[in-house]
Enzyme design. Structure first.
Site, PDB file in Angstrom:
ATOM      1  N   GLU A 305       0.676  -1.194  -0.067  1.00  0.00           N
ATOM      2  CA  GLU A 305       0.068  -0.066  -0.048  1.00  0.00           C
ATOM      3  C   GLU A 305       0.849   1.210   0.088  1.00  0.00           C
ATOM      4  O   GLU A 305       0.523   2.164  -0.530  1.00  0.00           O
ATOM      5  CB  GLU A 305      -0.953   0.019   1.148  1.00  0.00           C
ATOM      6  CG  GLU A 305      -1.897  -1.097   1.189  1.00  0.00           C
ATOM      7  CD  GLU A 305      -3.012  -1.027   2.348  1.00  0.00           C
ATOM      8  OE1 GLU A 305      -2.909   0.121   3.064  1.00  0.00           O
ATOM      9  OE2 GLU A 305      -3.566  -1.753   2.642  1.00  0.00           O
ATOM     10  N   HIS A 306       1.949   1.241   0.928  1.00  0.00           N
ATOM     11  CA  HIS A 306       2.937   2.238   0.758  1.00  0.00           C
ATOM     12  C   HIS A 306       3.478   2.457  -0.744  1.00  0.00           C
ATOM     13  O   HIS A 306       3.863   3.559  -1.156  1.00  0.00           O
ATOM     14  CB  HIS A 306       3.821   1.994   1.687  1.00  0.00           C
ATOM     15  CG  HIS A 306       3.530   2.212   3.472  1.00  0.00           C
ATOM     16  ND1 HIS A 306       3.024   1.133   3.726  1.00  0.00           N
ATOM     17  CD2 HIS A 306       3.480   3.177   4.080  1.00  0.00           C
ATOM     18  CE1 HIS A 306       2.740   1.222   4.986  1.00  0.00           C
ATOM     19  NE2 HIS A 306       2.743   2.743   5.270  1.00  0.00           N
ATOM     20  N   ALA A 307       3.785   1.431  -1.209  1.00  0.00           N
ATOM     21  CA  ALA A 307       4.414   1.443  -2.750  1.00  0.00           C
ATOM     22  C   ALA A 307       3.370   2.035  -3.761  1.00  0.00           C
ATOM     23  O   ALA A 307       3.673   3.018  -4.689  1.00  0.00           O
ATOM     24  CB  ALA A 307       4.890   0.159  -3.102  1.00  0.00           C
TER      25      ALA A 307
END
Length: 570
Positions: A305-307
């Site tokens: 999700e961060h990527a």
């Protein structure tokens, strides 16, 4: 060795291969230099470059393709090799027995057959490129996952039921097979052996690698692996592949008629010109990426999700630009930054050797120097046969003959040297025993001797049982045979296949004791050849017509037929 008027095949046109070719055209006038590369574009570029340097007497030609593949697949690109059917064909090719037809299908055999070089120089980094799987450990891990799901262990009495072979399972199995470097390297060296014999190659030089640029297990460099730190599984695999290749070539070096040398640079091989621009990492172009404003890093969310959030914050341009930097290309298709170059070549790290120095060492080795030949050093350092062992051998054999006489039982074969050796020993023993002496074995009527040999095996229960107990069949002159319940040859029996004359001839060559007249004649001719050679005073072999040793006779036969160790200096 003089290099003028020689045809020289150089396999691999990277830094070392190109430097060797340049040195050749500067220092000699070969009749022809053949440059073989993995890609056509590289071949055209290298041949064009060398034509500008070569004299008028030297013809420059090129060829390209996968040096390890069967010739019919040699021009397939790596993307084409990803085709399922092609990969299966490759796996079948590498894992089938090394028959003569298989050896002649290889690219290395075809190259030597077509160009008939006097000298072959292999400058390919074989340990890095010989397999057809990017990550062998990941592939084998996937196969291990499948193995864990098969249920109980498989035994001969109760084979476990394997899962249905889906396309995915077939792909994983094929990839695992193509990640095995040993069958691929074995096929290459075996085909090279065959080609050197068939086309009289005078010398073969391999330029290889230590695997770690001269460093040890404490090497901190992963060569691009992003999953491990320090000595990665990929690097260990490369080291292992190099070791397999070196051992195979060392044994080829000990084969009569095969002049094989090994040169290994133990440092980072020099670099090309410094440049600024796009560069590669792990062999792939580096695309420019950025993140101009910080993003929250949540401990309770997946990293994916961060990527994804990062890609939304910094959307990629339609035409993704390449990252650019001052860099220098070096070996293994790698490029290094200024700081990386400074680090890796520092004293105590890889350090460095120039490609010109490597080329000079190769040419010195080609001309006859052994200074840089590792096989010469290994031969010098290895413990050789000794006089003491020869004396003890004589004493041991004397004791064994005394026990044979006491028990009235011949000690001929245990099966531990293989079915073909056992077959040859038994055939010679039966032949000479039935004849009564070596002289009679050489001169008797072939038909009479075949009949006597057949009668001996029928009557001598112990001798017959010695053969049948280790899985040998005995082929008699009248299309009959003697065989126990277990056969060593063939190793696998198709219960539905009908036996043909060709099958019988093939099995008798591999490991059936053949007492047919044609085989008896074969041994009579070879015994006469041994007698002629021994009578000429070329050997210390004691040719006693009555007190012969069948093992010594067979050893003499193997020596005359090129199946003996290479004697230094010969």
């Amino acid at each position: 060795m003089k290099l003028d008027d020689k045809r020289i095949l150089i396999i691999g046109a990277g830094e070392v291969g190109t430097a060797v070719a340049e040195d050749l055209v500067n220092r000699s006038d070969p009749t022809e230099i053949i440059i073989h590369t993995s890609r056509q574009q590289t071949m055209d570029m290298r041949v064009g470059h060398l034509k500008e340097m070569a004299g008028p007497r030297t013809l420059l030609t090129g060829s390209w393709g996968d040096i390890f593949a069967p010739y019919e697949l040699t021009h397939r690109s790596r993307s084409e090799i990803n085709d399922r059917n092609v990969r299966l064909a490759l796996a079948e090719f590498f894992l089938q027995p090394s028959g003569e037809a298989q050896l002649r299908r290889t690219t290395i055999y075809e190259l030597i057959s077509r160009h008939r070089p006097h000298i072959v120089i292999d400058a390919v980094n074989s340990a890095s490129v010989c397999t057809y799987t990017e990550d062998p450990h990941q592939t084998c891990g996937e196969l291990l996952d499948l193995a864990r799901g098969t249920g109980g262990p498989r035994t001969a009495e109760a084979p476990a039921e394997l899962p249905a072979v889906t396309p995915d399972i077939a792909d994983v199995a094929t990839d695992a097979l193509l990640s095995l470097s040993t069958p691929i390297l074995h096929r290459y060296v075996d085909s090279l052996r065959r080609a050197m014999a068939d086309f009289q190659v005078e010398r073969f030089i391999k330029v290889s690698t230590t695997g770690l640029g001269g460093m040890g297990y404490n090497c901190p460099y992963t060569h691009g692996s992003v999953t491990e730190f320090g000595l990665s599984d990929a690097l260990v695999g490369k080291i292992g592949s190099a070791g397999v290749l070196h051992q195979l070539l060392w044994n080829l070096h000990h084969t009569a008629g095969c002049d094989v040398r090994l040169v290994i640079p133990a440092a980072l091989i020099g670099w090309e010109s410094v440049r600024h621009g796009a560069y590669t990492s792990r062999g792939r172009p580096v695309a420019l990426q950025d993140c101009s404003r910080p993003l929250p890093l949540h401990l309770d969310r997946p990293l994916g999700e961060h990527a994804a959030a990062s890609s939304v914050a910094e959307p990629a341009a339609e035409d993704e630009p390449s990252a650019e930097m001052v860099h220098v290309p070096a070996g293994d298709n790698s490029t290094y930054s200024r700081a990386e170059m400074s680090l890796s070549t520092a004293l105590g790290q890889f350090e460095s050797v120039t490609r010109e120095e490597v080329a000079a060492a190769v040419l010195d080795t080609l001309l006859g120097s052994t200074r840089f030949d590792l096989f010469t050093a290994m031969d010098t350092a290895s413990l050789q046969s000794s006089y003491l062992a020869a004396q003890m051998r004589t004493s041991t054999l004397t004791s064994m003959r005394q026990l044979e006489k006491a028990y009235d039982r011949p000690s001929i074969v245990s099966g531990n040297l293989g079915p073909t050796i056992s077959k040859d020993l038994l055939e010679l023993h039966v032949l000479c025993t039935a004849a009564g002496s070596l002289e009679q074995a050489r001169t008797m009527s072939t038909t009479v001797l075949a009949s006597s040999a057949s009668a001996l095996v029928r009557e001598d229960v112990y001798l017959r049982q010695q053969a049948l107990s280790i899985g040998l069949a005995v082929l008699l002159p009248d299309d009959q045979w003697l065989a126990g319940p277990r056969l060593s040859v063939p190793s696998r029996i198709d219960p539905e296949a009908k036996v043909t004359r060709a099958d019988i001839d093939d099995w008798s060559r591999q490991g059936w004791v053949d007492l047919r007249p044609a085989r008896i004649l074969h041994w009579q001719e070879n015994l006469r050849r041994i007698e002629q050679d021994a009578s000429a005073g070329k050997t210390a072999f004691a040719l006693d017509d009555t007190a012969y040793d069948v093992g010594e006779v067979l050893a003499y036969h193997y020596k005359l037929t090129g199946q003996a160790r290479r004697i230094k200096g010969l």
